[in-house]
Scaffold this motif. Structure first.
Motif, mmCIF file in Angstrom:
data_model
loop_
_atom_site.group_PDB
_atom_site.id
_atom_site.type_symbol
_atom_site.label_atom_id
_atom_site.label_comp_id
_atom_site.label_asym_id
_atom_site.label_seq_id
_atom_site.Cartn_x
_atom_site.Cartn_y
_atom_site.Cartn_z
ATOM 1 N N PRO A 1 38.170 49.207 43.517
ATOM 2 C CA PRO A 1 37.315 48.569 44.521
ATOM 3 C C PRO A 1 36.007 49.330 44.707
ATOM 4 N N ASP B 1 32.044 48.772 50.316
ATOM 5 C CA ASP B 1 31.420 47.592 50.926
ATOM 6 C C ASP B 1 29.902 47.644 50.867
ATOM 7 N N GLU B 2 29.342 48.848 50.945
ATOM 8 C CA GLU B 2 27.885 48.965 50.949
ATOM 9 C C GLU B 2 27.281 48.860 49.545
ATOM 10 N N ARG C 1 42.738 42.929 41.781
ATOM 11 C CA ARG C 1 42.928 44.005 42.761
ATOM 12 C C ARG C 1 43.728 45.173 42.178
ATOM 13 N N GLU D 1 36.063 38.900 50.040
ATOM 14 C CA GLU D 1 36.806 40.164 50.019
ATOM 15 C C GLU D 1 35.980 41.351 49.565
ATOM 16 N N GLY D 2 35.238 41.217 48.499
ATOM 17 C CA GLY D 2 34.476 42.339 47.980
ATOM 18 C C GLY D 2 34.441 42.340 46.475
ATOM 19 N N GLN D 3 34.088 43.522 45.923
ATOM 20 C CA GLN D 3 33.909 43.657 44.484
ATOM 21 C C GLN D 3 34.837 44.721 43.915
ATOM 22 N N TRP D 4 35.211 44.528 42.632
ATOM 23 C CA TRP D 4 36.032 45.467 41.894
ATOM 24 C C TRP D 4 35.391 45.714 40.543
ATOM 25 N N SER E 1 27.445 40.896 40.404
ATOM 26 C CA SER E 1 28.770 40.508 39.926
ATOM 27 C C SER E 1 28.632 39.707 38.643
ATOM 28 N N ARG F 1 33.688 39.857 41.711
ATOM 29 C CA ARG F 1 33.678 39.605 43.157
ATOM 30 C C ARG F 1 34.739 38.561 43.479
#
Length: 92
Positions: free
Chosen positions: A57, A60-61, A52, A8-11, A66, A4
């Motif tokens: 990625p 979002d949901e 990134r 921004e979010g998770q990868w 993490s 995370r």
């Protein structure tokens, strides 16, 4: 591994990329210890860019736990210091 980036979010990253991330983490730790603000900023951005670039990625949901949480790109040197373990941001 799920990573995370705060704000921004998770990868999802393959474990095979861990060595590259660890190298950048070591550089970041050294720059933080020396107080090199410019180097810290460059290396933090390189670390986040690597996540990134190398990762996939997650939507979002998606609410995956993490395994690694990295600071936001605009995080200050002091904020990142608070997130550190003895190994840096990335354990091992």
């Amino acid at each position: 591994m799920i990573v995370r980036i705060m704000g921004e979010g998770q990868w999802k990253l393959a474990d095979s990329h861990f060595a590259e991330l660890n190298k950048l983490d070591d550089e970041l730790l050294a720059e933080m210890e020396s107080g090199d603000e410019g180097g810290f900023r460059r290396t933090l951005n390189a670390l986040l860019d690597a996540v990134r670039r190398l990762g996939e990625p997650l939507p979002d949901e998606a609410l995956e736990p993490s395994e690694l949480i990295l600071p936001a790109p605009e995080a200050s040197l002091d904020e990142v210091k608070e997130m550190l373990s003895d190994d840096g941001l990335i354990p091992g």
